[in-house]
Design a protein around this motif. Structure first.
Motif, PDB file in Angstrom:
ATOM      1  N   SER A 127     -13.839 -14.176 -10.908  1.00 29.32           N
ATOM      2  CA  SER A 127     -12.392 -13.997 -10.741  1.00 29.32           C
ATOM      3  C   SER A 127     -11.857 -14.756  -9.529  1.00 29.32           C
ATOM      4  CB  SER A 127     -12.075 -12.506 -10.606  1.00 29.32           C
ATOM      5  OG  SER A 127     -12.625 -11.755 -11.659  1.00 29.32           O
ATOM      6  N   ALA A 184      -8.973 -12.905 -12.694  1.00 31.24           N
ATOM      7  CA  ALA A 184      -9.234 -11.486 -12.454  1.00 31.24           C
ATOM      8  C   ALA A 184      -8.735 -10.647 -13.629  1.00 31.24           C
ATOM      9  CB  ALA A 184      -8.570 -11.037 -11.158  1.00 31.24           C
ATOM     10  N   ALA A 191     -11.077  -8.376 -16.068  1.00 32.39           N
ATOM     11  CA  ALA A 191     -10.776  -6.962 -16.297  1.00 32.39           C
ATOM     12  C   ALA A 191     -10.583  -6.686 -17.780  1.00 32.39           C
ATOM     13  CB  ALA A 191      -9.534  -6.558 -15.514  1.00 32.39           C
ATOM     14  N   SER A 215      -0.864 -10.185 -13.547  1.00 30.86           N
ATOM     15  CA  SER A 215      -0.804  -8.728 -13.423  1.00 30.86           C
ATOM     16  C   SER A 215      -1.285  -8.069 -14.713  1.00 30.86           C
ATOM     17  CB  SER A 215       0.624  -8.270 -13.113  1.00 30.86           C
ATOM     18  OG  SER A 215       1.052  -8.741 -11.849  1.00 30.86           O
ATOM     19  N   HIS A 226      -4.020  -4.733  -6.523  1.00 32.46           N
ATOM     20  CA  HIS A 226      -3.509  -6.086  -6.740  1.00 32.46           C
ATOM     21  C   HIS A 226      -4.643  -7.074  -6.976  1.00 32.46           C
ATOM     22  CE1 HIS A 226      -4.258  -7.751  -2.581  1.00 32.46           C
ATOM     23  NE2 HIS A 226      -4.039  -6.498  -2.198  1.00 32.46           N
ATOM     24  N   THR A 227      -4.299  -8.180  -7.615  1.00 34.95           N
ATOM     25  CA  THR A 227      -5.284  -9.173  -8.047  1.00 34.95           C
ATOM     26  C   THR A 227      -5.338 -10.404  -7.159  1.00 34.95           C
ATOM     27  OG1 THR A 227      -3.652 -10.228  -9.488  1.00 34.95           O
ATOM     28  CG2 THR A 227      -5.044  -8.513 -10.475  1.00 34.95           C
ATOM     29  N   LEU A 259     -10.058  -7.509  -4.811  1.00 37.56           N
ATOM     30  CA  LEU A 259     -10.805  -7.418  -6.056  1.00 37.56           C
ATOM     31  C   LEU A 259     -11.798  -6.261  -6.053  1.00 37.56           C
ATOM     32  CD1 LEU A 259     -11.458 -11.113  -7.137  1.00 37.56           C
ATOM     33  CD2 LEU A 259      -9.591  -9.571  -7.750  1.00 37.56           C
ATOM     34  N   THR A 274     -10.945  -3.339  -5.273  1.00 40.53           N
ATOM     35  CA  THR A 274     -10.154  -2.302  -5.920  1.00 40.53           C
ATOM     36  C   THR A 274      -9.950  -2.602  -7.397  1.00 40.53           C
ATOM     37  OG1 THR A 274      -8.997  -1.693  -3.891  1.00 40.53           O
ATOM     38  CG2 THR A 274      -7.889  -1.177  -5.970  1.00 40.53           C
ATOM     39  N   ALA A 275      -9.713  -3.873  -7.742  1.00 42.52           N
ATOM     40  CA  ALA A 275      -9.543  -4.224  -9.156  1.00 42.52           C
ATOM     41  C   ALA A 275     -10.786  -3.817  -9.951  1.00 42.52           C
ATOM     42  CB  ALA A 275      -9.271  -5.717  -9.301  1.00 42.52           C
ATOM     43  N   TYR A 276     -11.965  -4.138  -9.412  1.00 36.89           N
ATOM     44  CA  TYR A 276     -13.203  -3.739 -10.083  1.00 36.89           C
ATOM     45  C   TYR A 276     -13.308  -2.224 -10.173  1.00 36.89           C
ATOM     46  CZ  TYR A 276     -18.060  -2.426 -10.667  1.00 36.89           C
ATOM     47  OH  TYR A 276     -19.215  -1.809 -11.115  1.00 36.89           O
ATOM     48  N   LEU A 298      -2.503  -3.370 -11.906  1.00 34.27           N
ATOM     49  CA  LEU A 298      -2.944  -4.352 -10.920  1.00 34.27           C
ATOM     50  C   LEU A 298      -1.884  -5.444 -10.826  1.00 34.27           C
ATOM     51  CD1 LEU A 298      -6.680  -4.653 -12.047  1.00 34.27           C
ATOM     52  CD2 LEU A 298      -5.769  -3.240 -10.178  1.00 34.27           C
TER      53      LEU A 298
END
Length: 441
Positions: free
Chosen positions: A23, A29, A33, A64, A88-89, A243, A245-247, A272
């Protein structure tokens, strides 16, 4: 929910590293996801289509992404509230200008703009790749334009540092960089005889050069994410902010949906955003209509009306998740002395009396209960009273929706460096706490 065991901790640190490596841009990213969500049974909806009232779904808007499961709440009324997890991404980096080609002496360079607030010196003398998206002419696509992702994951660019022999004062005074003059990366030495960026992209995409119409491209560090340290208890990686947090958010949504199994009290939803690092004031940022519209459409698709929407919002909770500053051992004086934050010490509740974080007592209590349910420790972060405090999407989401909001994160060092670091135990604890936020017992 049991405390993450050793196997779970190993799985999540490996999963985080793989997610980050796949990502390099917000667009990638989202793609990464989406792959995990689809493997868990989520299907895509488009904003231009009517939405069904039940199911596991996701919708993307460029960089997003939002995903939710109405299956998790079964037959609850259309006024059922939400448990929203936001992150956020995007990450700070160097972004390519629209007309980027520059030739100075024999050097071929690309013009760049600074995106967000990176630690600029950490981008010098690194092997950099190129990633993002390109808009191309396509007569069969809507509007005659198609979008293609681009990933050049190989040494392509380098921002060269000035030798210390030519700037000896930098050893004592620090490096001073002019963003216009000193950051253009080199990518050749043909004195302008080599292909332009547009020609390079056309070759990569296998389209005529004239069909390359526009691009959103950025540089990324090529060094893979990895564990390090004497006991391999640390992680070094680019783009941990945000990322990680994204993961964790994707894993938490999937786990929460399975845990609720149609018997939840609120709809779990992950959002995100792109563009957090530049203030979120865009069509897909945290201050856009993306989240409010999404919440409204989910309520309406379940047969509700505006009254049900407002009832749902009044019974909802937003968890704004972004990375947190661990206490730096070499700069202890820059931290609040009564709120030390430890690497591998568990998730972090973030509080600021000036509203830079949205946390208040009800939201903070909800996160404390989530950490308790997950069997993980919770830390509390407050910035020093004599230092300014950063912010997140939390205050924006709270203002736009009127929903109780709490700001949380996972501890890290070197935030906004080209290469950041966190603890190897923290990803699993972060996932566990965020899962409990989405699926409280």
């Amino acid at each position: 929910m049991p405390t993450p065991d050793a196997a779970a901790r190993l799985d999540h640190v490996a999963g985080l590293c793989d997610f980050i490596d796949a990502s390099p841009s917000p667009f990638h990213a989202v793609q990464t996801a989406v792959a995990a969500l689809e493997a868990a049974g989520f299907s895509e909806l488009r904003e231009t289509d009517p939405w069904p009232g039940s199911g596991r779904h996701y919708v993307r808007r460029a960089g997003s992404l939002a995903a939710w499961s109405t299956e998790a709440v079964g037959d609850l009324p259309s006024s059922a509230g939400f448990r929203v997890l936001g992150g956020h991404t995007d990450s700070p980096n160097l972004r390519i200008k629209p007309n980027p080609d520059v030739t100075r002496l024999e050097w071929d360079q690309l013009g760049v703009e600074v995106y967000g607030g990176p630690l600029i010196t950490t981008w010098l003398d690194r092997d950099l790749g190129l990633s993002g998206r390109v808009a191309i002419r396509d007569a069969e696509a809507p509007g005659g334009i198609a979008q293609r992702l681009v990933l050049v994951d190989e040494p392509l660019l380098r921002v060269a540092h000035l030798a210390i022999h030519l700037d000896r004062a930098s050893a004592q005074e620090g490096v001073r960089l002019n963003e216009q003059q000193h950051l253009a990366p080199v990518w050749g030495a043909s004195a302008g005889a080599g292909p332009s960026l547009r020609a390079f992209l056309a070759d990569r995409l296998e389209v005529p050069e004239r069909d390359v119409l526009a691009h959103d491209l950025m540089t990324h560090d090529l060094t893979p994410a990895t564990r390090f340290g004497r006991d391999a208890d640390l992680v070094a990686a680019p783009r941990l902010d945000n990322l990680a947090t994204a993961y964790a958010g994707v894993q938490a949504l999937i786990a929460a949906d399975a845990a609720l199994a149609g018997d939840g009290g609120r709809i779990p939803l992950l959002v995100l955003f792109d563009h957090e690092e530049i203030g979120s004031m865009t069509d897909r940022g945290g201050f856009s209509s993306f989240l409010p519209t999404l919440l409204e459409r989910v309520v309406l698709s379940r047969g509700g009306d505006r009254e049900d929407l407002h009832r749902a919002l009044a019974d909802s909770l937003v968890c704004s998740a972004d990375m947190a500053h661990a206490t730096h051992p070499n700069y202890i004086e820059r931290h609040e002395p009564e709120h030390r934050i430890a690497i591998n010490g568990g998730p972090v509740l973030k509080v600021n009396a000036k509203g830079r974080y949205a946390s208040d007592a009800p939201g903070a209590a909800a996160f404390a209960l989530a950490c308790e349910q997950a069997g993980v420790p919770m830390q509390r972060f407050v910035v020093r009273s004599d230092l300014p405090c950063g912010s997140t999407i939390g205050p924006m989401s709270a203002a736009l929706t009127g929903v109780v909001t709490v700001d949380v994160g996972a501890p890290m060092l070197s935030m906004h460096s080209a290469r950041e670091m966190c603890g190897a135990d923290d990803p699993a604890m972060y996932v566990a706490a965020l899962t409990a936020m989405l699926a409280p017992s």
